[in-house]
Design an enzyme around this catalytic site. Structure first.
Site, mmCIF file in Angstrom:
data_model
loop_
_atom_site.group_PDB
_atom_site.id
_atom_site.type_symbol
_atom_site.label_atom_id
_atom_site.label_comp_id
_atom_site.label_asym_id
_atom_site.label_seq_id
_atom_site.Cartn_x
_atom_site.Cartn_y
_atom_site.Cartn_z
ATOM 1 N N ASP A 79 16.118 -13.010 -67.226
ATOM 2 C CA ASP A 79 17.243 -12.103 -67.491
ATOM 3 C C ASP A 79 18.548 -12.657 -66.909
ATOM 4 O O ASP A 79 18.997 -12.249 -65.837
ATOM 5 C CB ASP A 79 16.916 -10.730 -66.887
ATOM 6 C CG ASP A 79 17.764 -9.621 -67.475
ATOM 7 O OD1 ASP A 79 18.780 -9.935 -68.117
ATOM 8 O OD2 ASP A 79 17.421 -8.447 -67.291
ATOM 9 N N HIS A 96 20.986 -8.773 -69.999
ATOM 10 C CA HIS A 96 21.269 -7.444 -70.537
ATOM 11 C C HIS A 96 22.681 -6.977 -70.192
ATOM 12 O O HIS A 96 23.220 -6.089 -70.860
ATOM 13 C CB HIS A 96 20.207 -6.423 -70.111
ATOM 14 C CG HIS A 96 20.227 -6.004 -68.685
ATOM 15 N ND1 HIS A 96 19.412 -6.561 -67.717
ATOM 16 C CD2 HIS A 96 20.944 -5.056 -68.044
ATOM 17 C CE1 HIS A 96 19.622 -5.959 -66.563
ATOM 18 N NE2 HIS A 96 20.553 -5.043 -66.731
ATOM 19 N N SER A 116 22.444 -4.581 -61.550
ATOM 20 C CA SER A 116 22.011 -5.624 -62.475
ATOM 21 C C SER A 116 22.972 -6.800 -62.422
ATOM 22 O O SER A 116 24.182 -6.629 -62.566
ATOM 23 C CB SER A 116 21.947 -5.081 -63.899
ATOM 24 O OG SER A 116 20.936 -4.129 -64.032
#
Length: 703
Positions: A220, A83, A639
């Site tokens: 991810d 992402h 992240s």
């Protein structure tokens, strides 16, 4: 003093730093924190975190100003989350070559894809500079003058670091609610190329259904490479002649895995926490910020997803926009739920009462920190903040016309300076980034929604036009704007000092919006400095009252370390488990006919239904472990942060927190707060078995 502190610590668990709580700076990591890390299984020397070429900090990067990443090879290969690479992947995708849908692998260096506007930054050095602020009587300045002071000092210090290396730059950031200031030197590389991405079905598996939830099976990750000047191995603008960057240090990848209770450490660039925030600030966040954000985004996202599902070209254009919007839509809902279920506002008020009692006993900040004043200041600006949030969520970055209308006041002009009538601007053709039908429907719906939620005095003047000329029909007004406004004439010269431009409905809309934004900002600024001062005093009182304890500053997108252990949590007496397996993702894939966000290609079903996962199998569980939990501290910006074991080896990439602790940005609950990471063995499995990218496995040292 010590007796007071100890009694407070015993009474108030929420105010103390647990072993699994904290976002610690590396350059001045308290020795007490390091000793605790060693006690829990960290095996590297203190100096191995920050000092020397082999320090862990030298392999962790700021990824494009919104995420984190880690260098994993001597040729500048960078792992981050899928992402985090979402927009880069989307921007390279077309209907014919849909990398978002189908994935991508560059089989050789020449095939790696450049990304305009993306970068990675390495932290070179950090130091405290608070003394320079105190010497200049910084706290007696207005916020405008404080900003000028910081800019001038930053410029001065930048000149000094650039004398050492012209590719360095320095930034000054406030810590501890503005009670301290640190200067950090960075080196930024802007030639960053996409190397590998798996299909969106796996990189965003579970979509919004699973976002912020546990258990997770999302793979991810995405892979980029840093390119450098071939002569200096330093930063350089994109050039086909650039070569892979050779870093000082890269993270070794571990295939050994982990077990429950093992030491785990996350290092990255957490964006923003507010754990020193007052109870009044938390109430404002819940009711005047999170609630409007979630409400407006819910309206917008319903329209977006309908158009995206009806047309593949539209989906490609809006995949990234939708993901960005929905992420903090759900976060706002979850945070508010946690604030209320845990009773954080009342806990904070109890703590503030204790600070007031301690203040009365000691006289610290007597006459300065004033909780009654703080309460009144927040109450005065509550409705304005709420309206400002509705305004931003309605008109900023929601549709192309409103975005262009806002830019009217600072468009870049061309033409002769001595002849204003011939000055013009040209709006870039970015039609590959937006869809007219979707944007018009979003604009109409949000115009109606804004009016329903704000006081009439905050309605821009163009609402009169909607009523008188279009009979209150928002869709007709939106259609009219898109059809008639010169702002939508991409690629054409727009002469800005002619009547046609001045009378343009899109230009008028922009001017009206800027007027309302100015009104809202002036009302907010009336109490801004006073509230900031009270919050700074509150933080200073907490630090003084608990001066025998180490304290970390709130996250501000500077490099931070968090440590703790691998492990799950219990909720309602039910254990969460601390890792997921292929069986669990295959079970969800089989539910795709009921939930499209669990769709995966047949090859993914096949790969993850294998009887034997070979070297990717954990020796203890006998399973390939997909995602796992630690009690490391995490927030937005983390992240892509590398997750290390006690030897400084990479075991995963952090990508999410859990729903049960979404209030952790303001109150870390050590019982429930967890960091969700993708296991590095799941990452390498996908690189191998799906991507057949042997060259990448060799490069990172995985056999």
């Amino acid at each position: 003093m010590k007796k007071i502190i100890l009694s407070l610590v015993a009474l108030l668990g929420m105010s103390t730093a647990h072993a699994d709580e904290g976002m610690w700076t590396l350059y001045d990591l308290p020795r007490a924190v390091y000793d605790k890390m060693v006690e829990e299984g960290f095996q590297m020397p203190y100096e191995g975190l920050y000092q020397g070429d082999d320090a862990i900090k030298n392999c962790v990067v700021n990824f494009s100003g919104y995420c984190s990443g880690v260098v994993v090879s001597p040729d500048g290969l960078v792992f981050t989350n899928h992402h985090c690479g979402f927009e880069a992947i989307r921007s390279h995708s077309t209907v014919e070559h849909d990398y978002m849908l189908n994935g991508f692998f560059a089989e050789k260096f020449e095939d790696e894809l450049p990304n305009e506007g993306m970068f990675v930054s390495f932290m070179i050095d950090q130091k405290k500079v608070t003394d320079r602020f105190l010497a200049s009587d910084f706290y007696s300045m207005t916020s405008d003058k404080q900003e000028l002071f910081i800019d001038s000092l930053q410029t001065l210090m930048n000149d000094s670091v650039k004398a050492i290396d012209p590719t360095y730059h320095l930034e000054i950031d406030a810590f501890y609610e503005g009670n301290e200031f640190y200067a950090t030197t960075y080196q930024m590389f802007t030639d960053l190329r996409l190397v590998f991405t798996i299909p969106k079905s796996m990189g965003k598996f579970g979509g919004e259904t699973d976002n912020w939830m546990w258990p997770r099976q999302t793979c991810d990750f995405s892979v980029f490479r840093i390119y450098a000047d071939p002569k200096t191995n330093g930063p350089a603008e994109y050039s086909k002649d650039n070569v892979p960057y050779h870093p000082k240090h890269w993270a070794p990848v571990s295939m050994e895995g982990y077990k429950d209770g093992d030491y785990a450490m996350t290092i990255g660039y957490p964006g923003s926490t507010e754990r020193y925030l007052s109870s009044y600030g938390i109430s404002e966040m819940r009711d005047a910020q999170n609630t409007p954000r979630a409400q407006v985004r819910g309206v917008k996202q319903d329209i977006m997803i309908r158009h995206m599902r009806a047309n593949e070209a539209v989906r490609i254009k809006y995949d990234s926009k939708y993901a960005q919007s929905s992420n903090y839509w759900k976060n706002s809902l979850g945070m508010n739920k946690c604030i209320d279920s845990i009773g954080i506002v009342n806990q904070k008020r109890d703590y503030e009462a204790r600070i007031a009692e301690w203040q009365e006993q000691t006289g610290f900040l007597k006459g300065k920190l004033d909780f009654d004043k703080m309460k009144d200041l927040y109450a005065k600006r509550f409705e304005t903040i709420k309206t400002f949030m509705y305004f931003n969520e309605t008109f900023r970055r929601t549709n192309e016309l409103a975005t262009r209308a806002f830019n009217v006041s600072h468009m870049e002009l061309s033409g002769p300076e001595d002849n204003p009538k011939k000055q013009y601007t040209v709006i870039d053709d970015n039609s590959d980034e937006w869809d007219e039908a979707l944007d018009k429907e979003v604009l109409a719906a949000l115009l109606k929604n804004y009016r329903e939620h704000v006081d009439a005095k905050y309605l821009p003047d163009f609402y009169k036009t909607i009523d008188t000329r279009f009979g209150g029909n928002y869709q007709k007004y939106a259609n009219y704007l898109f059809k008639k406004s010169l702002l939508m004439k991409s690629g054409k010269k727009l002469y800005v000092n002619k009547k046609r431009f001045e009378n343009d409905p899109g230009v008028k809309m922009g001017i009206d919006l800027i007027d309302i934004m100015g009104l809202l900002r002036s009302e907010i600024l009336d109490s801004y400095d006073a509230i900031a001062e009270q919050e700074r005093y509150l933080c200073a009182a907490k630090l003084r009252m608990e001066e025998d304890m180490p304290h970390y500053s709130d996250a501000n997108f500077t490099m931070r370390l968090s440590y703790g252990q691998v492990g799950g949590f219990e909720l309602g007496g039910k254990p969460s488990g601390y890792y997921t397996t292929p069986e669990s993702i295959v079970a969800k894939m089989k539910q795709a006919d009921q939930n499209i966000e669990y769709y995966a290609e047949p090859i993914m079903h096949e790969l993850l239904s294998a009887d034997d996962f070979g070297p990717y199998t954990d020796p203890r569980s006998g399973k390939m472990q997909l995602c796992f939990l630690t009690n490391n501290d995490i927030t937005g910006g983390n992240s892509g942060s590398p997750m290390f074991d006690g030897k400084g080896r990479l075991i995963g990439l952090a990508f999410d927190g859990n729903w049960d602790s979404l209030s952790s940005d303001i109150n870390f609950d050590h019982r429930l707060a967890r960091c969700i990471g993708v296991d590095i063995r799941f990452v390498t499995f996908m690189i191998d078995r799906w991507g057949h990218a042997e060259r990448l496995l060799r490069e990172i040292g995985v056999k």
